[in-house]
Design a protein around this motif. Structure first.
Motif: not given
Length: 193
Positions: A85-101
């Motif tokens: 589940l923690l890695y799913e959050v990271e995948r969501e951030a990567r796929d969404g091209k989120l910045n650090a904030t």
């Protein structure tokens, strides 16, 4: 080449895995250091607590639980599902091209509750397992490094693991082994027999 920044990193290889190598290499560095929880690094963080902040690697922690599946499939699988589940959050951030904030906000919203539940589960299960068993070692590893494992949720620029760094070093490590006998025909022949 205008507009392109080139960053060169010094690489130093040591023949041993003691803490003095990283301590020497990082002597003027201030900030986060992400690594596995190898005991050789302990002095690095104890000697300079104001300068260096330890960030643990979830992939290393996960590996302990993966290996514990052989002896305690149920507990190990539960923990690996939490880590998934923690890695799913990271995948969501990567796929969404989120910045650090944005990545930090996503982690605090989605990963922090998972981490709280996971810690409760680990603390509940710890007294039920043999301390020296594979699952006991895995739980102990995670709980002993808990603050460092949480640290990636405090800064959106930090990674959940150091797999990227380890992948970049892999050719050097494999090459070092392969080049061991380069040009030493007799040594190579002796090594084959």
């Amino acid at each position: 080449m205008s507009g392109i920044a080139i960053i060169l990193h010094r690489v130093r290889l040591y023949r041993h895995r003691r803490g003095q190598g990283p301590e020497e290499f990082l002597q003027t560095y201030r900030g986060y250091v992400q690594a596995d929880a190898y005991s050789g690094y302990d002095a690095l963080f104890k000697n300079r607590p104001a300068d260096l902040t330890e960030v643990a690697c979830w992939a290393h922690s996960r590996r302990y639980f993966y290996e514990a599946q052989m002896s305690d499939l149920c507990r190990a699988t539960v923990v690996m599902a939490y880590i998934g589940l923690l890695y799913e959050v990271e995948r969501e951030a990567r796929d969404g091209k989120l910045n650090a904030t944005e990545r930090l906000a996503l982690r605090q919203t989605k990963a922090s509750p998972v981490l709280e539940d996971l810690k409760t589960y680990l603390e509940t299960e710890k007294p039920k397992v043999l301390p020296k068993s594979a699952i006991g070692n895995a739980i102990d590893y995670a709980l002993k490094n808990w603050q460092a494992l949480l640290r990636y949720c405090q800064d959106g620029d930090l990674e959940i693991d150091n797999n990227g760094a380890e992948r970049s070093l892999r050719p050097i490590v494999v090459g070092r082994h392969n080049w061991l006998f380069y040009g030493a025909t007799r040594a190579d022949e002796q090594g084959r027999y």
